[in-house]
Design a protein around this motif. Structure first.
Motif, PDB file in Angstrom:
ATOM      1  N   ILE A   1      29.141 -23.373  15.516  1.00 52.96           N
ATOM      2  CA  ILE A   1      29.153 -23.588  14.066  1.00 52.96           C
ATOM      3  C   ILE A   1      30.565 -23.458  13.496  1.00 52.96           C
ATOM      4  CG2 ILE A   1      26.728 -23.022  13.709  1.00 52.96           C
ATOM      5  CD1 ILE A   1      27.543 -20.199  12.945  1.00 52.96           C
ATOM      6  N   TYR A   2      31.553 -23.412  14.370  1.00 50.22           N
ATOM      7  CA  TYR A   2      32.968 -23.502  14.021  1.00 50.22           C
ATOM      8  C   TYR A   2      33.645 -24.400  15.048  1.00 50.22           C
ATOM      9  CZ  TYR A   2      32.341 -19.252  11.163  1.00 50.22           C
ATOM     10  OH  TYR A   2      31.925 -18.331  10.238  1.00 50.22           O
ATOM     11  N   ASP A   3      34.843 -24.833  14.749  1.00 47.89           N
ATOM     12  CA  ASP A   3      35.596 -25.578  15.754  1.00 47.89           C
ATOM     13  C   ASP A   3      36.345 -24.593  16.654  1.00 47.89           C
ATOM     14  OD1 ASP A   3      37.684 -24.704  14.170  1.00 47.89           O
ATOM     15  OD2 ASP A   3      38.688 -26.640  14.075  1.00 47.89           O
ATOM     16  N   LEU A   4      36.941 -25.101  17.726  1.00 46.02           N
ATOM     17  CA  LEU A   4      37.565 -24.237  18.726  1.00 46.02           C
ATOM     18  C   LEU A   4      38.681 -23.353  18.171  1.00 46.02           C
ATOM     19  CD1 LEU A   4      38.006 -23.250  21.618  1.00 46.02           C
ATOM     20  CD2 LEU A   4      39.385 -25.295  22.030  1.00 46.02           C
ATOM     21  N   PRO A   5      39.662 -23.873  17.411  1.00 42.85           N
ATOM     22  CA  PRO A   5      40.740 -22.997  16.934  1.00 42.85           C
ATOM     23  C   PRO A   5      40.236 -21.838  16.078  1.00 42.85           C
ATOM     24  CG  PRO A   5      41.379 -25.293  16.721  1.00 42.85           C
ATOM     25  CD  PRO A   5      39.929 -25.296  17.067  1.00 42.85           C
ATOM     26  N   ASN A   6      39.309 -22.119  15.160  1.00 44.98           N
ATOM     27  CA  ASN A   6      38.783 -21.053  14.310  1.00 44.98           C
ATOM     28  C   ASN A   6      37.966 -20.051  15.107  1.00 44.98           C
ATOM     29  OD1 ASN A   6      39.562 -21.569  11.482  1.00 44.98           O
ATOM     30  ND2 ASN A   6      38.558 -23.526  11.809  1.00 44.98           N
ATOM     31  N   MET A   7      37.164 -20.554  16.022  1.00 37.03           N
ATOM     32  CA  MET A   7      36.345 -19.662  16.839  1.00 37.03           C
ATOM     33  C   MET A   7      37.216 -18.733  17.682  1.00 37.03           C
ATOM     34  SD  MET A   7      33.385 -20.723  19.532  1.00 37.03           S
ATOM     35  CE  MET A   7      32.115 -19.580  20.032  1.00 37.03           C
TER      36      MET A   7
ATOM     37  N   ASN B   1      22.614 -28.875   7.412  1.00 42.06           N
ATOM     38  CA  ASN B   1      23.274 -29.214   6.151  1.00 42.06           C
ATOM     39  C   ASN B   1      24.268 -28.115   5.793  1.00 42.06           C
ATOM     40  OD1 ASN B   1      21.834 -27.086   4.666  1.00 42.06           O
ATOM     41  ND2 ASN B   1      20.038 -28.432   4.812  1.00 42.06           N
ATOM     42  N   ARG B   2      25.012 -28.340   4.724  1.00 37.27           N
ATOM     43  CA  ARG B   2      26.093 -27.418   4.368  1.00 37.27           C
ATOM     44  C   ARG B   2      25.567 -26.012   4.042  1.00 37.27           C
ATOM     45  NH1 ARG B   2      30.998 -28.762   3.333  1.00 37.27           N
ATOM     46  NH2 ARG B   2      30.385 -30.933   2.972  1.00 37.27           N
TER      47      ARG B   2
ATOM     48  N   ARG C   1      24.875 -20.309   5.659  1.00 44.32           N
ATOM     49  CA  ARG C   1      23.958 -19.193   5.878  1.00 44.32           C
ATOM     50  C   ARG C   1      24.102 -18.662   7.301  1.00 44.32           C
ATOM     51  NH1 ARG C   1      19.995 -21.568   4.110  1.00 44.32           N
ATOM     52  NH2 ARG C   1      18.943 -22.305   6.003  1.00 44.32           N
ATOM     53  N   MET C   2      24.241 -19.558   8.259  1.00 43.42           N
ATOM     54  CA  MET C   2      24.444 -19.135   9.646  1.00 43.42           C
ATOM     55  C   MET C   2      25.757 -18.369   9.788  1.00 43.42           C
ATOM     56  SD  MET C   2      23.384 -22.640  11.628  1.00 43.42           S
ATOM     57  CE  MET C   2      21.696 -23.268  11.644  1.00 43.42           C
ATOM     58  N   ARG C   3      26.804 -18.869   9.166  1.00 42.24           N
ATOM     59  CA  ARG C   3      28.121 -18.245   9.302  1.00 42.24           C
ATOM     60  C   ARG C   3      28.161 -16.864   8.651  1.00 42.24           C
ATOM     61  NH1 ARG C   3      32.154 -23.417   8.063  1.00 42.24           N
ATOM     62  NH2 ARG C   3      32.104 -24.283  10.196  1.00 42.24           N
TER      63      ARG C   3
ATOM     64  N   GLU D   1      25.441 -35.950  14.688  1.00 37.27           N
ATOM     65  CA  GLU D   1      26.334 -36.547  13.692  1.00 37.27           C
ATOM     66  C   GLU D   1      26.523 -35.627  12.504  1.00 37.27           C
ATOM     67  OE1 GLU D   1      28.293 -39.147  13.971  1.00 37.27           O
ATOM     68  OE2 GLU D   1      27.549 -39.115  16.037  1.00 37.27           O
ATOM     69  N   GLN D   2      25.484 -34.925  12.078  1.00 38.72           N
ATOM     70  CA  GLN D   2      25.609 -33.955  10.989  1.00 38.72           C
ATOM     71  C   GLN D   2      26.578 -32.846  11.386  1.00 38.72           C
ATOM     72  OE1 GLN D   2      21.487 -32.861  10.664  1.00 38.72           O
ATOM     73  NE2 GLN D   2      20.988 -34.500   9.216  1.00 38.72           N
ATOM     74  N   TRP D   3      26.461 -32.400  12.632  1.00 37.56           N
ATOM     75  CA  TRP D   3      27.359 -31.353  13.125  1.00 37.56           C
ATOM     76  C   TRP D   3      28.809 -31.833  13.161  1.00 37.56           C
ATOM     77  CZ3 TRP D   3      30.238 -31.379  17.734  1.00 37.56           C
ATOM     78  CH2 TRP D   3      30.838 -30.156  18.070  1.00 37.56           C
ATOM     79  N   ARG D   4      29.027 -33.039  13.626  1.00 38.11           N
ATOM     80  CA  ARG D   4      30.390 -33.577  13.667  1.00 38.11           C
ATOM     81  C   ARG D   4      31.001 -33.614  12.267  1.00 38.11           C
ATOM     82  NH1 ARG D   4      31.809 -35.869  18.477  1.00 38.11           N
ATOM     83  NH2 ARG D   4      30.123 -36.466  19.907  1.00 38.11           N
ATOM     84  N   ARG D   5      30.217 -34.056  11.316  1.00 35.55           N
ATOM     85  CA  ARG D   5      30.727 -34.196   9.951  1.00 35.55           C
ATOM     86  C   ARG D   5      31.017 -32.834   9.313  1.00 35.55           C
ATOM     87  NH1 ARG D   5      26.658 -36.173   8.094  1.00 35.55           N
ATOM     88  NH2 ARG D   5      25.848 -34.528   6.739  1.00 35.55           N
ATOM     89  N   LEU D   6      30.103 -31.874   9.474  1.00 31.71           N
ATOM     90  CA  LEU D   6      30.226 -30.587   8.797  1.00 31.71           C
ATOM     91  C   LEU D   6      31.167 -29.618   9.500  1.00 31.71           C
ATOM     92  CD1 LEU D   6      26.474 -29.995   7.889  1.00 31.71           C
ATOM     93  CD2 LEU D   6      28.328 -30.523   6.300  1.00 31.71           C
ATOM     94  N   VAL D   7      31.253 -29.692  10.827  1.00 33.81           N
ATOM     95  CA  VAL D   7      32.049 -28.722  11.583  1.00 33.81           C
ATOM     96  C   VAL D   7      33.374 -29.315  12.050  1.00 33.81           C
ATOM     97  CG1 VAL D   7      32.118 -27.224  13.610  1.00 33.81           C
ATOM     98  CG2 VAL D   7      29.997 -27.454  12.303  1.00 33.81           C
TER      99      VAL D   7
END
Length: 335
Positions: free
Chosen positions: A70-76, A229-230, A235-237, A255-261
Motif C-alpha cells: 500500500i506504499y511504493d518501494l522508496p516510502n516503504m 479506493n482512496r 484507512r489501511m495506512r 489498475e486501481q492500485w497502480r493509479r493510487l499507489v
C-alpha cells in the motif's frame, strides 16, 4: 536513499505457472503446502534462505499472492529503516480455549517448552536480517539447515515437526492450527527477542506489516478486498501497515492500485509531498509464499542508517560466523 527490492516466490504448483516474470523469481524448492500445513513453514524458511544468500538484504517481508503493497518501494523502505526492529503483532496468551488448545498447547512440549510459545497474527511478518540469521542459525544448531534432510530424533531435532505432522491440518492431527502464525514468533521467543513487555525492548516492533480484516472473530480467513479506493487506502495506512490482504484477483483492482499507489507516488517525487512505502513487484506476483528483502542499491541500508544502527565489532563478528555456518550447512545438505 535509493533502494532495491528482490522477490523470491515459492509456488505450490510451479508447473502451472505460465508467466515468464513469475517463473524467473521461483525458487527451486517445492513443498506442496496444504492449507494450514507445516509445509507452509518450510516454504517460508526456503524463501528466507534464498533471501539471506542474496547480497545483503536487510528487511525480509513474508507475503502471499493475495498481498499488495500500500506504499511504493522508496516510502516503504524509508519506514522500515527508521528502526532496527522486526515487525509482528505477537502475544504469548490465547484469547480463547480453542486457540489455547489448537495453537499454544498443540506445539510439542517435548521439543519446545510451553513458556516459549508465541503467536503472531497475521503470520505474514517482517524480519530484520539479524533475526532471520539467528532463526536460521537456531535451526542449523538443532537439526541441520538442509530443510529436506532426515532427522534421527536423538542427536538432532526438526523444530518444524514440533508444530505438527506433514499434510493437511485437521482437528485430529495434533498439529498447530495456522503453524506459520506460531512458528516464527516462537523462534523469536526461543532466541530471547520476544518476551513479556517486548514492546518496550529494542528488538521487535508490535506492529502488523499487513493489513487484514475478519468478518467475525475466529474466522479462518480474512475478508476479500474486491476494490481499492482512496478512502480505503488511507484507512489501511492509518493502521501502520505497509501491505494489505486479502485482495481479489482481477485486472481492475491492479489498475486501481497502480493509479493510487504507484502513479501518485511518482508524481510526488518532483519535490511535492511524498507518501510513505513498498515494492512494485508484489502487484503481479501470482503464486504462494513470496518474500521481499528491501535493500539499498548497493545491497546495504543507506549510509546514515548504517551509521546509526551498525552493530559493534563483536556483533558483526557473531553475524559473520552465523552466516558462514549457514552456508556450510547448506552446502552439506545439497545433493
Amino acid at each position: 536513499g535509493v533502494y532495491e527490492g528482490h522477490l523470491f516466490i515459492h509456488a505450490k504448483n510451479p508447473e502451472q505457472i505460465t508467466s515468464p516474470w513469475v517463473r524467473e523469481r521461483l525458487i527451486a524448492e517445492n513443498f506442496r503446502p496444504e492449507w494450514n500445513s507445516t509445509e507452509v513453514v518450510r516454504a517460508m524458511l526456503a524463501v528466507m534462505d534464498h533471501a539471506l544468500k542474496h547480497c545483503d538484504a536487510e528487511r525480509l517481508i513474508f507475503a502471499t499472492e493475495s498481498c499488495i503493497p500500500i506504499y511504493d518501494l522508496p516510502n516503504m523502505a524509508d519506514i522500515l529503516y527508521r528502526e532496527e526492529k522486526s515487525w509482528l503483532s505477537a502475544r504469548d496468551e490465547a484469547e480463547s480455549s480453542w486457540e489455547r488448545g489448537r495453537c499454544f498447547e498443540a506445539v510439542d512440549g517435548r521439543i519446545i517448552p510451553r513458556g516459549a510459545v508465541w503467536k503472531a497474527l497475521p503470520g505474514w511478518i517482517m524480519l530484520t536480517r539479524r533475526h532471520a540469521l539467528d532463526i536460521a542459525g537456531l535451526l542449523k544448531h538443532t537439526g541441520g539447515y538442509a530443510l529436506n534432510s532426515s532427522h534421527d530424533g536423538i542427536t538432532t531435532v526438526d523444530l518444524v515437526r514440533a508444530f505438527g505432522p506433514p499434510g493437511q491440518w485437521h482437528e485430529d492431527s495434533n498439529g498447530v492450527f495456522a503453524p506459520e502464525e506460531v512458528f516464527f514468533a516462537t523462534m523469536l521467543g526461543l532466541l530471547g527477542y520476544l518476551k513479556p513487555g517486548y514492546e518496550r525492548l529494542n528488538e521487535v516492533k508490535s506492529q502488523s506489516i499487513s493489513y487484514a480484516t475478519w468478518a467475525r472473530r475466529g474466522d479462518a480467513n480474512p475478508q476479500i478486498i474486491p476494490e481499492l479506493n482512496r478512502d480505503q487506502l488511507e484507512r489501511m495506512r492509518r493502521t501502520g501497515a505497509l501491505m494489505a490482504r486479502k485482495f481479489d484477483k482481477n485486472d481492475r483492482l491492479v489498475e486501481q492500485w497502480r493509479r493510487l499507489v504507484l502513479d501518485k507516488s511518482r508524481n510526488h517525487r518532483d519535490g511535492s509531498r511524498r507518501d510513505e512505502p513498498v515494492k512494485e513487484d508484489a502487484a503481479t506476483a501470482t503464486k504462494p509464499e513470496a518474500i521481499l528483502p528491501a535493500t539499498s542499491s548497493e545491497g546495504k541500508r543507506p549510509r546514515e542508517e548504517n551509521e546509526h544502527h551498525r552493530s559493534d565489532d563483536k556483533e558483526a563478528s557473531k553475524r559473520q560466523r552465523v552466516e558462514e555456518a549457514i552456508n556450510d550447512g547448506k552446502e552439506e545438505g545439497e545433493e
